[in-house]
Enzyme design. Structure first.
Site, PDB file in Angstrom:
ATOM      1  N   GLU A  16       0.841  -1.214   0.000  1.00 57.10           N
ATOM      2  CA  GLU A  16       0.000   0.000   0.000  1.00 57.10           C
ATOM      3  C   GLU A  16       0.869   1.254   0.000  1.00 57.10           C
ATOM      4  O   GLU A  16       1.860   1.330   0.724  1.00 57.10           O
ATOM      5  CB  GLU A  16      -0.888  -0.031   1.252  1.00 57.10           C
ATOM      6  CG  GLU A  16      -2.248   0.549   1.027  1.00 57.10           C
ATOM      7  CD  GLU A  16      -3.069  -0.300   0.075  1.00 57.10           C
ATOM      8  OE1 GLU A  16      -3.088   0.007  -1.133  1.00 57.10           O
ATOM      9  OE2 GLU A  16      -3.676  -1.281   0.522  1.00 57.10           O
ATOM     10  N   GLY A  98     -15.729   5.577  -3.435  1.00 57.15           N
ATOM     11  CA  GLY A  98     -15.115   6.160  -2.233  1.00 57.15           C
ATOM     12  C   GLY A  98     -14.849   5.166  -1.124  1.00 57.15           C
ATOM     13  O   GLY A  98     -14.525   5.559  -0.011  1.00 57.15           O
ATOM     14  N   SER A 103     -12.614   2.496  -7.228  1.00 58.19           N
ATOM     15  CA  SER A 103     -13.760   2.807  -8.089  1.00 58.19           C
ATOM     16  C   SER A 103     -13.411   3.807  -9.194  1.00 58.19           C
ATOM     17  O   SER A 103     -13.861   3.641 -10.336  1.00 58.19           O
ATOM     18  CB  SER A 103     -14.938   3.318  -7.264  1.00 58.19           C
ATOM     19  OG  SER A 103     -14.553   4.443  -6.496  1.00 58.19           O
ATOM     20  N   GLU A 136      -6.511  10.453 -14.675  1.00 57.31           N
ATOM     21  CA  GLU A 136      -6.906  10.803 -13.308  1.00 57.31           C
ATOM     22  C   GLU A 136      -6.224  12.104 -12.883  1.00 57.31           C
ATOM     23  O   GLU A 136      -6.828  12.981 -12.282  1.00 57.31           O
ATOM     24  CB  GLU A 136      -6.538   9.663 -12.367  1.00 57.31           C
ATOM     25  CG  GLU A 136      -7.085   9.853 -10.989  1.00 57.31           C
ATOM     26  CD  GLU A 136      -7.718   8.579 -10.437  1.00 57.31           C
ATOM     27  OE1 GLU A 136      -8.081   8.581  -9.266  1.00 57.31           O
ATOM     28  OE2 GLU A 136      -7.856   7.589 -11.174  1.00 57.31           O
ATOM     29  N   ASP A 148      -4.649   0.776  -9.229  1.00 53.22           N
ATOM     30  CA  ASP A 148      -6.071   0.479  -9.442  1.00 53.22           C
ATOM     31  C   ASP A 148      -6.349   0.111 -10.901  1.00 53.22           C
ATOM     32  O   ASP A 148      -7.073  -0.842 -11.201  1.00 53.22           O
ATOM     33  CB  ASP A 148      -6.934   1.690  -9.054  1.00 53.22           C
ATOM     34  CG  ASP A 148      -6.622   2.204  -7.658  1.00 53.22           C
ATOM     35  OD1 ASP A 148      -5.938   1.481  -6.897  1.00 53.22           O
ATOM     36  OD2 ASP A 148      -7.046   3.326  -7.330  1.00 53.22           O
TER      37      ASP A 148
HETATM   38  C1  GLA Z   1      -5.177   4.846  -4.106  1.00 53.49           C
HETATM   39  C2  GLA Z   1      -4.452   5.180  -5.399  1.00 53.49           C
HETATM   40  C3  GLA Z   1      -3.477   4.072  -5.780  1.00 53.49           C
HETATM   41  C4  GLA Z   1      -2.558   3.712  -4.611  1.00 53.49           C
HETATM   42  C5  GLA Z   1      -3.370   3.481  -3.348  1.00 53.49           C
HETATM   43  C6  GLA Z   1      -2.512   3.237  -2.142  1.00 53.49           C
HETATM   44  O1  GLA Z   1      -6.014   3.751  -4.294  1.00 53.49           O
HETATM   45  O2  GLA Z   1      -5.371   5.368  -6.440  1.00 53.49           O
HETATM   46  O3  GLA Z   1      -2.718   4.447  -6.904  1.00 53.49           O
HETATM   47  O4  GLA Z   1      -1.587   4.700  -4.419  1.00 53.49           O
HETATM   48  O5  GLA Z   1      -4.225   4.578  -3.075  1.00 53.49           O
HETATM   49  O6  GLA Z   1      -1.809   2.047  -2.261  1.00 53.49           O
END
Ligand code: GLA
Length: 326
Positions: A16, A98, A103, A136, A148
């Site tokens: 993460e 959210g 998403s 984004e 994501d």
């Molecule tokens: C969000 C961001 C991802 C990543 C996570 C943390 O989901 O969109 O790119 O940085 O936070 O791991």
């Protein structure tokens, strides 16, 4: 011709806040996602519930809210050579927005796949993921990583995706049958626009000790998780998830008291591993449980939750044809 595009959300098992640092992530695509039912048209016209966005086929025009993603994706794809073909249709989601389940990434991926399909334009999945990531930033100014979008495009049923976000090298790691994956939604809503997400990224780039230490130790934990999965050592995952959560809480400071309490509640309810997942500042936790206990863990935690399956990535399906010759 009508077209149905499915773009799944993701749950990051571990790794993460490492993606924008060129680190390792281990997400799965899940069986909650977004469906786009569209047909080719001159302009872009997408409806979700009571809201409709209308743009030129190249993404030009006035866009608000989620329409900004549509505009930015169309513009990014145009720069990669996509012919200006529009589309018309509806968006429906089983993925809550959210909730830390990717998403907005899934939404951008679905738009990209739909726009490419109607224009008969092909892109490699990672090239498309990168275009969605740039969108984004372009559309809403969030400097997110590639986690994501890559998970939504490259997910594979029954496996987690091990992605090196620096080199983009990746492979799939099969998940053992004796593990159920649960997502519990804290109900606390994060919006990365205006949250600490961009601050964390800046602090990391400035080399702030605890932020850097989180990324370095988290990368090690991803490697250890993959090794544990590969030797079938499910018991090793609990301490790794616990260390990841502690590092996100103490060193990276993206957890919240609500998320911390939910992790504790999941463990007390019988999960053997739990940690916050996604960007933090609210959103969801991911927990692992033996399959026979999974329903019970859900029942014993009051929050909204799901038992999710590692699923295939985004797909498109032609669903019929309009008038005309075959
Ligand atoms: C969000 C961001 C991802 C990543 C996570 C943390 O989901 O969109 O790119 O940085 O936070 O791991």
């Amino acid at each position: 011709m009508t077209l149905s595009v499915w773009a799944p959300g993701r749950v990051n098992l571990i790794g993460e806040h490492t993606d924008y640092a060129g680190g390792l992530v281990l997400p799965i695509a899940i069986d909650l996602g977004i469906t786009f039912n569209v047909a080719p048209a001159e302009r872009i016209r997408l409806t979700s519930g009571a809201e409709t966005v209308e743009l030129r086929a190249n993404g030009a025009g006035k866009a608000n809210g989620w329409g900004r993603y549509v505009a930015a994706v169309a513009q990014e794809l145009g720069e990669l050579g996509r012919p200006s073909m529009g589309l018309e249709g509806t968006v429906e989601a089983t993925l809550p927005p959210g909730a830390g389940l990717g998403s907005s990434g899934a939404f951008a991926v679905g738009v990209a796949l739909a726009l490419c399909s109607v224009a008969e334009f092909e892109l490699e999945p990672l090239v498309m993921a990168l275009a969605c990531q740039r969108a984004e930033q372009r559309g809403v100014g969030v400097p997110s990583g590639i986690l994501d979008q890559a998970a939504s495009l490259l997910g594979r049923a029954g496996s987690a995706l091990l992605l090196d976000c620096g080199s983009l090298e990746h492979r799939w790691v099969p998940l053992p049958d004796e593990v159920s994956i649960l997502v519990l939604d804290s109900g606390e809503r994060h919006v990365h626009e205006g949250s600490g997400y961009a601050d964390r990224r800046r602090e990391l780039e400035a080399g702030v000790l605890r932020r850097v230490r989180h990324v370095e130790t988290e990368n090690e934990r991803v490697r250890a998780t993959v090794a544990a999965l590969e030797r079938g050592d499910v018991a090793a995952l609990g301490p790794l998830f616990a260390a990841s959560h502690a590092s996100l809480r103490d060193d990276y400071e993206v957890s919240t008291p609500t998320l911390d309490a939910l992790v504790e509640a999941a463990l007390e309810a019988g999960a053997f591993a739990a940690r916050m997942t996604g960007g933090g500042f609210g959103g969801s936790i991911v927990a692992l449980a033996e399959p026979w206990r999974a329903e019970d863990v859900l029942a014993r935690t009051p929050e909204r939750g799901w038992i999710v399956r590692a699923s295939d990535g985004a797909t498109r399906r032609r669903t019929g044809s309009t008038r005309g010759r075959a």
